[in-house]
Each structure stands twice: as C-alpha cells, then as structure tokens.
Design an enzyme around this catalytic site. Structure first.
Site, PDB file in Angstrom:
ATOM      1  N   ASP A  53       0.836  -1.204   0.000  1.00 50.25           N
ATOM      2  CA  ASP A  53       0.000   0.000   0.000  1.00 50.25           C
ATOM      3  C   ASP A  53       0.872   1.256   0.000  1.00 50.25           C
ATOM      4  OD1 ASP A  53       0.891  -0.180   2.595  1.00 50.25           O
ATOM      5  OD2 ASP A  53      -1.087  -0.103   3.527  1.00 50.25           O
ATOM      6  N   SER A  54       2.223   1.060  -0.005  1.00 47.72           N
ATOM      7  CA  SER A  54       3.135   2.181  -0.250  1.00 47.72           C
ATOM      8  C   SER A  54       2.902   2.750  -1.645  1.00 47.72           C
ATOM      9  CB  SER A  54       4.594   1.739  -0.087  1.00 47.72           C
ATOM     10  OG  SER A  54       4.836   0.551  -0.815  1.00 47.72           O
ATOM     11  N   ASP A  92      -1.037  -6.091  -0.181  1.00 48.28           N
ATOM     12  CA  ASP A  92      -1.492  -5.473   1.074  1.00 48.28           C
ATOM     13  C   ASP A  92      -3.002  -5.297   1.071  1.00 48.28           C
ATOM     14  OD1 ASP A  92       0.522  -4.969   2.925  1.00 48.28           O
ATOM     15  OD2 ASP A  92       1.220  -3.175   1.866  1.00 48.28           O
ATOM     16  N   LYS A 122      -1.285  -9.407   2.782  1.00 49.80           N
ATOM     17  CA  LYS A 122      -0.544  -8.975   3.979  1.00 49.80           C
ATOM     18  C   LYS A 122      -1.451  -8.047   4.782  1.00 49.80           C
ATOM     19  CE  LYS A 122       3.184  -6.023   3.828  1.00 49.80           C
ATOM     20  NZ  LYS A 122       2.705  -4.854   4.599  1.00 49.80           N
ATOM     21  N   GLU A 124      -1.624  -5.589   8.536  1.00 46.28           N
ATOM     22  CA  GLU A 124      -0.881  -4.945   9.620  1.00 46.28           C
ATOM     23  C   GLU A 124      -1.590  -5.169  10.957  1.00 46.28           C
ATOM     24  OE1 GLU A 124      -0.081  -0.811   8.827  1.00 46.28           O
ATOM     25  OE2 GLU A 124       0.834  -1.246   6.881  1.00 46.28           O
ATOM     26  N   GLU A 191       8.825  -4.299  10.739  1.00 45.19           N
ATOM     27  CA  GLU A 191       9.275  -2.994  10.243  1.00 45.19           C
ATOM     28  C   GLU A 191       9.813  -2.121  11.370  1.00 45.19           C
ATOM     29  OE1 GLU A 191       6.577  -1.056   7.548  1.00 45.19           O
ATOM     30  OE2 GLU A 191       7.760   0.794   7.527  1.00 45.19           O
TER      31      GLU A 191
HETATM   32  O1  KIV Z   1       3.523  -1.120   1.655  1.00 45.34           O
HETATM   33  C1  KIV Z   1       4.709  -1.477   1.729  1.00 45.34           C
HETATM   34  O2  KIV Z   1       5.544  -1.178   0.867  1.00 45.34           O
HETATM   35  C2  KIV Z   1       5.119  -2.274   2.882  1.00 45.34           C
HETATM   36  C3  KIV Z   1       6.581  -2.515   3.061  1.00 45.34           C
HETATM   37  C4  KIV Z   1       7.221  -1.312   3.600  1.00 45.34           C
HETATM   38  C5  KIV Z   1       6.847  -3.715   3.880  1.00 45.34           C
HETATM   39  O3  KIV Z   1       4.308  -2.688   3.653  1.00 45.34           O
END
Ligand code: KIV
Length: 273
Positions: A53-54, A92, A122, A124, A191
C-alpha cells in the site's frame, strides 16, 4: 540478470519460503505496482513481490498509506501478476478493508485473490486483528503478518520512529508474532524495530521474518523499489540502501530528449517512415 545464486526458474510458494528459512537461505522481497517493473524484478530473480500500500505514497503521491482503496490495490495487483512468472506475489489489504469486522476482511481478501489472481495478502497488526486473520486463513488464503511500525496506524503513533524499544511493546510484539505463527500465517514483515529484538523473534519462530529496518538477524529483507532504485529521492531513513540513482538517470535522459526535440536532432530520417 542478477548474479544471485537463487534457482531462477522454480516458482516461489509460501511453502518454499519456509523451506528457505529452514536451509538458512535469505529471502529477497521488493515492492512493485505495475506490469513493467514486476517483469524486470521477477526476471532478476526476486523471491517475493509485494504489491504494497506504499503505492499510495510512491505512485499516487499521498503523504500516508491510508487513502489507497481496495479497487486501486486490485488494479496494481492485476498489473503486477501479468508481469510475474516466478516470484510469490503478496498484496497489502489497504486501510479500512479489514479492521471493521472479520466478514468484511474476508470479503476484501477474496476480492483481491479472485480479481487479481495474486497468491497471498498482507495485514498490519497483531491481537487486534486476530479474528480477521483467522477468518481469511480459514478460507484458504495465505496471510503474511506485519508488526512493528505499521504505517496504517500512523495517526495513532504520531511518528514513523523505531517501534518496540520499550519492554512492554517488545513483549507484545513477541506475543503477536507467536500468535500469528500459531494461527497459520506463512511469514511476517517486521518494520523498523531494534535489530536485537528482530533477531530474537526470528530465532523463536519457524516461519520466515522479513525485515525492513529490522537489522540482519531476520530471514529476509524487503525494501520499497522506488526508494532503493533512487526514483523516490525524498526519503532517506538509515535502513535504506540506494542501489541506483534512477531519478538522475531519468532526469538526464529526459533533458537530452528535450534538447534533441528543440534542436531538431530528433527524429532523423532513419527514425522516420
Ligand atoms: O507497503 C509497503 O511497501 C510495505 C513494506 C514497507 C513492507 O508494507
């Protein structure tokens, strides 16, 4: 092509990642959000591609990861899947698509799997999202956990500083990691936590721990592709190693192109029909 020793043809699966940990073979993971980049990093032999989600930051220009939607994540994931043959693709679950209740979480995960054909999601958090993680796992969808600094909770923490320096938070992180393993997660991202704590957790767990700003004692490393290639220049935390300066290369190339267009040097007769 990179010079790494990884088997560059065999498909990476969640099971294979656990075998890699057992053999002591480190796992390489990078983000990608589009077809062309996924094709390049998959061809170079990356083990895991994270449709992170980056994308909210580096693709859409948002300050946080919170605004990205499930539809947008699915769009990125579909593009990445088309460019990937070997790597395991993990997507994510975006903010707001799984924290409400576990039924909603499962519906979000199913949309990702059905519409993008990605191979895992993934999420969080630890004990707070246990029910959602369990429900998704029970549908046969592999889940990668994410502990330590969890950017979707930036408004709760207020900073992107190193997490779990205090004993209470470190103890909770260890408990959460053990719980995520016990309920069936295949790996966990850690992280921005102290390297000693990350090493301890990696030694306690049989599933792989992938670190970002978590030191060398974990089972693999992940970076945001735009950061490590120097495309995104406005982000320089201590943990980030830049492997290229693509922003300068692109700037020079575009400058050269502009000069050629303005001067009439491009195109030539050979470049015309
Ligand atoms: O969204 C992302 O890029 C991440 C990484 C920083 C692990 O969750």
């Amino acid at each position: 092509m990179s010079t790494n020793t990884t088997d560059n043809t065999r498909k990476v699966t969640t099971r294979r990642l656990i075998e890699m940990k057992q053999r002591g073979e480190k796992i390489s993971m990078l983000t990608a959000y589009d077809y062309s980049s996924a094709k390049i990093i998959d061809g170079a032999g990356i083990d895991v591609i994270l449709v992170g989600d980056s994308a909210s930051n580096v693709m859409a220009g948002n300050v946080t990861t919170l605004p990205i939607t499930l539809d947008q994540m699915i769009y990125h994931a579909k593009s990445v899947m088309k460019g990937t043959k070997r790597a395991l693709v993990v997507v994510d679950l975006p903010f707001g698509s799984y924290q409400g209740n576990s039924k909603e979480a499962l519906a979000s995960a199913i949309r990702i799997m059905k519409e993008s054909h990605a191979e895992a999601v993934k999420m969080e958090g630890g004990s707070e999202i246990r029910e959602s993680v369990e429900r998704i796992l029970s549908a046969g969808i592999p889940v990668m956990g994410h502990l330590g600094l969890t950017p979707q909770s930036i408004n709760k923490f207020g900073t992107y500083n190193v997490r779990a320096r205090q004993k209470e938070e470190a103890d909770k992180l260890i408990e959460d990691a053990l719980m995520l393993q016990e309920i069936g997660c295949f790996a966990i991202v850690l992280e921005k936590i102290p390297a000693d704590l990350a090493r301890q957790v990696a030694e306690k767990l049989t599933i792989p721990l992938i670190g970002i700003g978590a030191g060398p004692g974990v089972d693999g490393q992940v970076l945001v592709m735009h950061d490590m290639l120097g495309i995104n220049q406005g982000f320089s935390p201590r943990f980030l190693r830049r492997y290229a300066d693509l922003a300068s290369i692109m700037n020079d190339a575009v400058g050269h192109y502009i000069d050629d267009v303005k001067s009439g040097a491009f195109p030539t007769i050979e470049e015309s029909y």
